[in-house]
Write a protein that holds these residues in place. Sequence first.
Motif, PDB file in Angstrom:
ATOM      1  N   ARG A  21     -12.132   0.761 -18.157  1.00 30.29           N
ATOM      2  CA  ARG A  21     -12.639  -0.451 -17.514  1.00 30.29           C
ATOM      3  C   ARG A  21     -11.943  -0.569 -16.166  1.00 30.29           C
ATOM      4  NH1 ARG A  21     -11.100  -5.201 -20.803  1.00 30.29           N
ATOM      5  NH2 ARG A  21      -9.472  -3.812 -21.630  1.00 30.29           N
ATOM      6  N   ARG A  22     -12.720  -0.535 -15.124  1.00 34.09           N
ATOM      7  CA  ARG A  22     -12.163  -0.559 -13.787  1.00 34.09           C
ATOM      8  C   ARG A  22     -11.371  -1.849 -13.554  1.00 34.09           C
ATOM      9  NH1 ARG A  22     -15.636  -0.356  -8.139  1.00 34.09           N
ATOM     10  NH2 ARG A  22     -13.836  -0.110  -6.744  1.00 34.09           N
ATOM     11  N   GLY A  23     -10.154  -1.702 -13.060  1.00 35.98           N
ATOM     12  CA  GLY A  23      -9.317  -2.851 -12.757  1.00 35.98           C
ATOM     13  C   GLY A  23      -8.554  -3.415 -13.940  1.00 35.98           C
ATOM     14  N   ALA A  24      -8.754  -2.829 -15.142  1.00 34.64           N
ATOM     15  CA  ALA A  24      -8.108  -3.360 -16.341  1.00 34.64           C
ATOM     16  C   ALA A  24      -6.804  -2.621 -16.626  1.00 34.64           C
ATOM     17  CB  ALA A  24      -9.041  -3.222 -17.544  1.00 34.64           C
TER      18      ALA A  24
END
Length: 319
Positions: A21-24
């Motif tokens: 998950r991008r940014g997670a």
Amino acid sequence: MILTVTPNPSLDRTYEVPGLRRGALLRAEGDRVEPGGKGVNVSRAVAATGGRTTAVMPLGGAEGALLARLLDEQGIEVAGVPLAGSTRVNITLVEPDGTLTKVNAAGPALTAAEAAALLLAVRSRAANADWIACCGSLPRGPGPEWYAELVARTHRAGARIALDTSGEALTAALAWRPEVVKPNAEELAEAVGRSLATVGDAVKAAEELRARGAGTVLASLGADGQLLVSDGGTYWGHAPVATVRSNVGAGDASLAGFLAAGGHGPAALAAAVAHGAAAVGLPGSAMPGTADLDPASVVTTADIPVDRPLADPRTGGPS
């Protein structure tokens, strides 16, 4: 003995993650650090089945020292060429469905003196090698003709060359007639300048590489098996894989199996397929040992499935 040459080795760190998950913040469910680089993996695969191998590579910094130690622990003789920069570190993220996301560092630039020292290190050991496997991308510094120079010099020493690289480095080396080249489907398509839709297309592309200087072409086609195109005929090999855990290093394991089995003919192709199939069932870039191999599951045939569509390596479906 199989001598391997890896101009741009690495430490490979693999994390198994529940999903991307991008940014997670991602919490790894497993991680491992292994020696990396295509030639390094060939040496690891040879050693894993009890063969003799020496790995030639530039090494620098704490990362290079760790890489050498890890290889020594696996029974691999390391012929390191000192490097002013630090050996690169690559990252692989593995999702539960087998999807891989890789971040490969560029690696340090080699000076002209370091590149020349690497050639000399290979030349000084060539006489004791049954095969010299020259593998992987070139680091910054040496031009695409570096592999061509390596092939020419080692041929003068009477050694046999297996070359696993791509792009301009492959094109430049073909004129010096390496005994074996080992592209995957994407590299094969790049070398002939057109897309490949079927196994038959891959056969024609391999024949073109032979016309340009390659003695034998061992082509990895992923889920669609492997091709062997040589003076001795054209053969296709395949083996079932129950679960794909990681395809990192599978092509390198295949090349190791092929060379260890003599480097020619359908029996060597069968060994290549068995090694590749075993490697994709292992985590990270782990190399298969004898107990992991299932040679009875391998099928090799001269009846090439020319109309079989090639799978897209990104999705596993038709390309």
